[in-house]
Design an enzyme around this catalytic site. Structure first.
Site, PDB file in Angstrom:
ATOM      1  N   TYR A   1       0.835  -1.205   0.000  1.00 26.40           N
ATOM      2  CA  TYR A   1       0.000   0.000   0.000  1.00 26.40           C
ATOM      3  C   TYR A   1       0.874   1.261   0.000  1.00 26.40           C
ATOM      4  CZ  TYR A   1      -3.650  -3.415   0.586  1.00 26.40           C
ATOM      5  OH  TYR A   1      -4.491  -4.477   0.374  1.00 26.40           O
TER       6      TYR A   1
ATOM      7  N   ARG B   1       3.338  -1.513  10.844  1.00 24.26           N
ATOM      8  CA  ARG B   1       3.442  -2.819  10.193  1.00 24.26           C
ATOM      9  C   ARG B   1       4.232  -2.686   8.895  1.00 24.26           C
ATOM     10  NH1 ARG B   1      -0.779  -7.577   8.566  1.00 24.26           N
ATOM     11  NH2 ARG B   1       0.144  -9.017  10.063  1.00 24.26           N
TER      12      ARG B   1
ATOM     13  N   GLY C   1      -3.458 -14.657  12.010  1.00 25.91           N
ATOM     14  CA  GLY C   1      -4.498 -14.021  11.209  1.00 25.91           C
ATOM     15  C   GLY C   1      -5.663 -14.967  10.988  1.00 25.91           C
TER      16      GLY C   1
HETATM   17  C1  LIG Z   1      -9.036 -11.934   4.978  1.00 23.50           C
HETATM   18  C2  LIG Z   1      -7.711 -11.251   5.224  1.00 23.50           C
HETATM   19  C3  LIG Z   1      -7.678  -9.878   5.345  1.00 23.50           C
HETATM   20  C4  LIG Z   1      -6.465  -9.223   5.635  1.00 23.50           C
HETATM   21  N1  LIG Z   1      -6.472  -7.866   5.812  1.00 23.50           N
HETATM   22  C5  LIG Z   1      -5.345  -7.240   6.228  1.00 23.50           C
HETATM   23  C6  LIG Z   1      -5.386  -5.863   6.581  1.00 23.50           C
HETATM   24  O1  LIG Z   1      -6.428  -5.183   6.567  1.00 23.50           O
HETATM   25  N2  LIG Z   1      -4.214  -5.301   6.971  1.00 23.50           N
HETATM   26  C7  LIG Z   1      -3.040  -6.008   7.031  1.00 23.50           C
HETATM   27  O2  LIG Z   1      -2.000  -5.447   7.388  1.00 23.50           O
HETATM   28  N3  LIG Z   1      -2.997  -7.320   6.722  1.00 23.50           N
HETATM   29  C8  LIG Z   1      -4.117  -7.956   6.353  1.00 23.50           C
HETATM   30  N4  LIG Z   1      -4.081  -9.306   6.115  1.00 23.50           N
HETATM   31  C9  LIG Z   1      -2.842 -10.078   6.379  1.00 23.50           C
HETATM   32  C10 LIG Z   1      -2.879 -10.687   7.797  1.00 23.50           C
HETATM   33  O3  LIG Z   1      -2.843  -9.674   8.788  1.00 23.50           O
HETATM   34  C11 LIG Z   1      -1.699 -11.652   8.070  1.00 23.50           C
HETATM   35  O4  LIG Z   1      -0.484 -10.945   7.981  1.00 23.50           O
HETATM   36  C12 LIG Z   1      -1.675 -12.809   7.085  1.00 23.50           C
HETATM   37  O5  LIG Z   1      -2.963 -13.386   6.935  1.00 23.50           O
HETATM   38  C13 LIG Z   1      -0.686 -13.899   7.555  1.00 23.50           C
HETATM   39  O6  LIG Z   1      -1.071 -14.441   8.794  1.00 23.50           O
HETATM   40  P1  LIG Z   1      -1.849 -15.873   8.903  1.00 23.50           P
HETATM   41  O7  LIG Z   1      -1.051 -16.837   8.062  1.00 23.50           O
HETATM   42  O8  LIG Z   1      -1.824 -16.206  10.356  1.00 23.50           O
HETATM   43  O9  LIG Z   1      -3.226 -15.678   8.353  1.00 23.50           O
HETATM   44  C14 LIG Z   1      -5.265  -9.970   5.790  1.00 23.50           C
HETATM   45  C15 LIG Z   1      -5.317 -11.362   5.620  1.00 23.50           C
HETATM   46  C16 LIG Z   1      -6.514 -11.998   5.370  1.00 23.50           C
HETATM   47  C17 LIG Z   1      -6.534 -13.503   5.261  1.00 23.50           C
END
Ligand SMILES: Cc1cc2nc3c(=O)[nH]c(=O)nc-3n(C[C@H](O)[C@H](O)[C@H](O)COP(=O)(O)O)c2cc1C
Length: 372
Positions: free
Chosen positions: A184, A232, A322
């Site tokens: 972003y 972040r 996440g």
């Molecule tokens: C549905 C979804 C929405 C996400 N939205 C954001 C967000 O708004 N901001 C952000 O920094 N990361 C976002 N992410 C990334 C997550 O914060 C995280 O870094 C990523 O899913 C890896 O972690 P995990 O493997 O435990 O899911 C999103 C991920 C998913 C799956």
């Protein structure tokens, strides 16, 4: 002993454990305002030591996805108050993620159909925003051709971040997380392949490319105080059409070093797998840990065991989960008791109503049903 379930002092804020709910966009906020359903969703997940909210646009210009709850209007601030109250009632803590998508947007989301803005006029190829298609339907659509922000406009965006931070505190958040990750606007300035600017935010030097992010950090800190501010980042992110660039590791390590001097609440790395899958990924993380001396959080396909290991090795201080939090509102209890996890379903990640949002049961309900 630092394990996942031990308490942590986050710059004076007491966290009941070291598990963070990672920010996740769910695109369920009608009219861009958080509502009672949003409050219930976060309250169900307040077992986390810290919740980071879904990305919250700091301005209309900063939005790239429909139905994302913003933090720039009085109505949005009122909406978020329900959420922070609901989380605090359950002894949880919550930071607001401040988000400007930059070029990952679409003309249908912008005022008067204007072009989205970016660090340069380079378009994000093969990358979608969630906006209105030609039939006026909500859909994933190719991100529009952006235009480069003028030098004066960059300063105005910095102020939008600061105002949004003040709004977040007014809405009852315990702090904010500046979204500098995942391709972003902030990362568009950091990445030398996208930032082709020739002004003082410009792409020719590491210093120039870090100017925007550091100005945002300083303005947000001035607005609400350093102990309430996290950021972040996603080193080596290749998503959202972010290219490889020269001196990439050096850029991130220099930023880590500069952020160290700012006494922030934390730095949060979003993409563990992309970092470790790089050549020398582990060495990079260790160097980052040395360069950034404050609290470090990391997310990315963590299992309980991997999280415990990274804490034990002193690589990080807090572990972010996440997707498992989407389908396991009681994730902390499940990890603690060794209870099985409910699988997440990507089909219900974005948009829609309560299905796949607030209707996931806690483990005890599942176990009770099985016993009936
Ligand atoms: C549905 C979804 C929405 C996400 N939205 C954001 C967000 O708004 N901001 C952000 O920094 N990361 C976002 N992410 C990334 C997550 O914060 C995280 O870094 C990523 O899913 C890896 O972690 P995990 O493997 O435990 O899911 C999103 C991920 C998913 C799956």
């Amino acid at each position: 002993m630092s394990d996942l379930f031990s308490a942590y002092d986050l710059a004076g804020l007491h966290l009941k454990n070291r598990i963070v709910m990672a920010p996740m966009t769910r695109s369920r906020a009608v009219n861009t305002v958080a509502d009672a359903q949003t409050a219930l969703y976060y309250q169900q997940r307040a077992g986390a030591g810290l919740i980071v909210s879904e990305g919250s646009p700091i301005s209309r210009q900063g939005a790239g996805y429909l139905f994302t709850p913003g933090i720039y209007s009085p109505e949005q601030v009122e909406g978020w108050k329900q959420v922070t109250r609901a989380v605090h009632e359950k002894d949880g803590k919550i930071f607001c993620q401040l988000w400007h998508v930059g070029r990952i947007s679409h003309v249908s989301l912008q005022e008067n159909g204007a072009a989205p803005v970016g660090a340069s006029n380079k378009k994000a190829e093969n990358t979608t925003a969630f906006a209105y298609d030609e039939q006026g339907q909500a859909a994933r659509v190719q991100a529009s051709q952006p235009r480069a922000l003028s030098t004066q406009e960059v300063a105005a965006v910095v102020q939008d971040f600061a105002r949004a931070a003040a709004n977040a505190v007014e809405a009852g958040f315990d702090g904010v997380e500046i979204h500098g990750a995942n391709g972003y606007l902030i990362e568009q300035f950091i990445n030398a392949g996208i930032n082709t600017r020739e002004d003082r935010y410009g792409g020719n030097s590491v210093e120039g490319r870090l100017t925007f992010v550091l100005e945002v950090v300083d303005a947000v800190v001035a607005a609400i105080g350093s102990s309430r501010v996290g950021i972040r980042l996603s080193p080596f992110n290749r998503g959202f059409d972010m290219p490889v660039f020269d001196d990439e590791a050096q850029t991130w390590l220099e930023l880590a070093r500069l952020l160290s001097g700012k006494n922030l609440a934390y730095v949060h790395l979003s993409n563990r797998k992309a970092i470790i899958n790089n050549t020398n990924g582990k060495a990079f993380l260790e160097a980052f840990r040395k360069a950034y001396t404050g609290t470090l959080i990391m997310a990315g396909e963590y299992t309980k065991e991997e999280g415990e290991r990274d804490l034990q090795e002193g690589l990080i201080d807090l572990v972010a989960f996440g997707r498992p939090f989407i389908s396991n509102p009681d994730l902390v209890a499940r990890l603690k008791n060794g209870w099985p996890l409910t699988a997440f379903d990507p089909a219900v990640f974005y948009g829609g109503g309560q299905e796949g949002y607030t209707d996931y049961p806690v483990y005890e309900e599942i176990a009770d049903q099985a016993a009936d």
